[in-house]
Design an enzyme around this catalytic site. Structure first.
Site, mmCIF file in Angstrom:
data_model
loop_
_atom_site.group_PDB
_atom_site.id
_atom_site.type_symbol
_atom_site.label_atom_id
_atom_site.label_comp_id
_atom_site.label_asym_id
_atom_site.label_seq_id
_atom_site.Cartn_x
_atom_site.Cartn_y
_atom_site.Cartn_z
ATOM 1 N N PHE A 39 28.769 40.322 28.538
ATOM 2 C CA PHE A 39 28.489 40.557 29.691
ATOM 3 C C PHE A 39 29.436 41.461 30.385
ATOM 4 C CE2 PHE A 39 26.284 36.560 28.666
ATOM 5 C CZ PHE A 39 25.084 36.851 28.911
ATOM 6 N N ILE A 77 32.290 36.798 28.714
ATOM 7 C CA ILE A 77 32.184 37.470 30.098
ATOM 8 C C ILE A 77 33.735 38.212 30.107
ATOM 9 C CG2 ILE A 77 32.245 37.230 32.500
ATOM 10 C CD1 ILE A 77 29.764 36.131 31.185
ATOM 11 N N CYS A 78 33.465 39.402 30.298
ATOM 12 C CA CYS A 78 34.629 40.390 30.720
ATOM 13 C C CYS A 78 35.292 40.000 31.757
ATOM 14 C CB CYS A 78 34.334 41.911 30.948
ATOM 15 S SG CYS A 78 35.555 43.063 31.282
ATOM 16 N N VAL A 79 36.429 39.328 31.470
ATOM 17 C CA VAL A 79 37.414 38.844 32.548
ATOM 18 C C VAL A 79 37.735 39.897 33.473
ATOM 19 C CG1 VAL A 79 39.650 39.286 31.351
ATOM 20 C CG2 VAL A 79 39.318 37.416 32.836
ATOM 21 N N ALA A 82 34.789 40.332 35.781
ATOM 22 C CA ALA A 82 34.470 39.014 36.516
ATOM 23 C C ALA A 82 35.113 38.848 37.690
ATOM 24 C CB ALA A 82 34.345 37.888 35.653
#
Length: 128
Positions: A39, A77-79, A82
């Site tokens: 994501f 999830i792309c940190v 996010a």
């Protein structure tokens, strides 16, 4: 075939995430392997556990979570994306001095390395 999916649209408001979820289910039904879903950008909103859709709408956030629990699909999830959008796990919330976290269980904050690895190890990467 082994697939990875990239989702760049939010859980609600566009068709991207819903189409990605339906595609993921179809892959599994047809016997393909779905190794991971990454994501990115607005797609990180799919991991917000505070999302509360109307009772007559499909709960896409929990749908992704069930996909992880039932089929072992990694939900990365792309940190960076996010954090910019207020999606944090307990570790990041503590590091940033925030009162709480809101990352849905089953999702993992990760870097672009997870996407690069999926690109190298999968036969196909499909973006929504």
């Amino acid at each position: 075939m082994r697939f990875a999916i990239v989702v760049t649209g939010p859980a609600y408001g566009t068709q991207q995430a819903s189409s990605a979820f339906q595609f993921a289910q179809a892959l599994i039904v047809e016997g393909h392997e779905l190794s991971s879903v990454f994501f990115y950008r607005e797609g990180v909103y799919n991991a917000n556990q505070l999302t509360s859709p109307a009772s007559d709408e499909f709960d896409l956030v929990r749908g992704w979570q069930q996909l992880n629990a039932q089929h072992g699909v990694a939900l990365n999830i792309c940190v960076a994306a996010a954090l910019r959008r207020g999606i944090v796990d307990e570790t990041e919330a503590g590091r940033l001095g925030l009162a709480s976290s809101n990352l849905q269980p089953g999702f993992t904050l990760s870097g672009l390395g997870a996407l690069a690895e999926a690109s190298l190890t999968c036969d196909r990467v499909v973006q929504f």
